[in-house]
Design a protein around this motif. Structure first.
Motif, short mmCIF file in Angstrom:
data_model
loop_
_atom_site.label_atom_id
_atom_site.label_comp_id
_atom_site.label_asym_id
_atom_site.label_seq_id
_atom_site.Cartn_x
_atom_site.Cartn_y
_atom_site.Cartn_z
N VAL A 120 0.86 -1.18 0.00
CA VAL A 120 0.00 0.00 0.00
C VAL A 120 0.90 1.23 0.00
O VAL A 120 1.90 1.28 0.71
CB VAL A 120 -0.92 0.00 1.25
CG1 VAL A 120 -1.66 1.32 1.38
CG2 VAL A 120 -1.90 -1.17 1.21
N ASP A 144 -4.26 6.57 -8.78
CA ASP A 144 -4.88 5.27 -9.03
C ASP A 144 -4.16 4.56 -10.17
O ASP A 144 -3.86 3.37 -10.10
CB ASP A 144 -6.36 5.43 -9.37
CG ASP A 144 -7.18 5.85 -8.15
OD1 ASP A 144 -6.69 5.70 -7.02
OD2 ASP A 144 -8.32 6.33 -8.35
N CYS A 156 -0.74 3.35 -9.10
CA CYS A 156 -0.83 2.13 -8.29
C CYS A 156 -1.04 0.91 -9.18
O CYS A 156 -0.44 -0.14 -8.97
CB CYS A 156 -1.97 2.25 -7.28
SG CYS A 156 -1.54 3.33 -5.90
N LYS A 157 -1.91 1.05 -10.17
CA LYS A 157 -2.16 -0.06 -11.11
C LYS A 157 -0.89 -0.44 -11.83
O LYS A 157 -0.53 -1.61 -11.93
CB LYS A 157 -3.21 0.38 -12.14
CG LYS A 157 -4.55 -0.29 -11.92
CD LYS A 157 -5.49 -0.07 -13.10
CE LYS A 157 -6.94 -0.10 -12.61
NZ LYS A 157 -7.70 1.03 -13.11
N VAL A 191 -1.71 -2.14 -4.14
CA VAL A 191 -3.14 -2.45 -4.00
C VAL A 191 -3.98 -1.19 -3.78
O VAL A 191 -5.19 -1.21 -3.98
CB VAL A 191 -3.41 -3.48 -2.88
CG1 VAL A 191 -2.76 -4.82 -3.20
CG2 VAL A 191 -2.95 -2.99 -1.52
N GLY A 192 -3.33 -0.12 -3.38
CA GLY A 192 -4.06 1.14 -3.19
C GLY A 192 -3.16 2.18 -2.56
O GLY A 192 -1.99 1.92 -2.29
N TRP A 193 -3.73 3.37 -2.36
CA TRP A 193 -2.94 4.44 -1.75
C TRP A 193 -3.82 5.27 -0.82
O TRP A 193 -5.04 5.31 -0.97
CB TRP A 193 -2.32 5.33 -2.82
CG TRP A 193 -3.33 6.12 -3.63
CD1 TRP A 193 -4.10 5.65 -4.65
CD2 TRP A 193 -3.68 7.50 -3.44
NE1 TRP A 193 -4.91 6.65 -5.12
CE2 TRP A 193 -4.67 7.80 -4.41
CE3 TRP A 193 -3.24 8.51 -2.58
CZ2 TRP A 193 -5.24 9.07 -4.52
CZ3 TRP A 193 -3.81 9.77 -2.69
CH2 TRP A 193 -4.79 10.04 -3.65
#
Ligand code: GDP
Ligand code: MG
Length: 161
Positions: free
Chosen positions: A123, A144, A147-148, A153-155
């Motif tokens: 993360v 987003d 991250c991809k 998995v997310g921020w």
């Protein structure tokens, strides 16, 4: 009669460049406090956060803090060993620390895979968001996308302060 009791212990890494706020985030989360006094300790430190997940389940999060070793660049495999997840932290006021995020992520992935062969969940934390200099944060969509592309998995935006 006592309810069935489940206990889980997870090792989580907190990595990122020197001064981004790794130690502060852990202190805030585990001890509910913050200090602006800068102290770079040497060695590896960890703190334990105990969560009473539900009446039957206790989750222990062992948060591993790299203290002072950031400057040496690569962390050793020994430090990453058996971690279940990682937080990669950068400082929103210092773009160079964001640029280092991919370096940290690839160092992690090159040294650690889960028993099932998958990379460990990571993360991204955009810390010091209280500073108002959200140069990097002006576009959530970009984050987003980032991250991809880089396997996070997310921020989250965070402030230890
Ligand atoms: P580390 O080297 O990544 O462990 O960073 P530290 O936790 O030691 O923090 C470095 C400096 O940034 C310290 O002076 C902290 O007080 C400060 N700091 C950490 N987190 C925050 C935050 O969320 N907001 C602000 N304003 N300062 C922070
Ligand atoms: Mg530290």
């Amino acid at each position: 009669m006592q309810a069935p009791h489940k206990e889980h212990l997870y090792k989580l890494l907190v990595i990122g460049d020197l001064g981004v706020g790794k130690t502060s985030i852990i202190k805030r989360y585990v001890h509910q406090n913050f200090s602006s006094h800068y102290r770079a300790t040497i060695g590896v430190d960890f703190a334990l956060k105990v969560l009473h997940w539900d009446p039957e389940t206790v989750v222990r999060l062992q948060l591993w803090d790299i203290a002072g070793q950031e400057r040496f660049g690569n962390m050793t495999r020994v430090y990453y060993r058996e971690a279940m997840g990682a937080f990669v932290v950068f400082d929103v006021t210092r773009p160079a620390t964001f640029e280092a995020v991919t370096k940290w992520k690839s160092d992690l992935d090159s040294k650690l895979t889960l028993p099932n062969g998958k990379p460990v969940s990571a993360v991204l934390l955009a810390n010091k968001c209280d500073q108002g200099k959200d140069v990097l944060m002006n576009n959530g969509l970009k984050m987003d996308q980032f991250c991809k592309e880089h396997g996070f998995v997310g921020w989250f935006e965070t402030s230890a302060k």
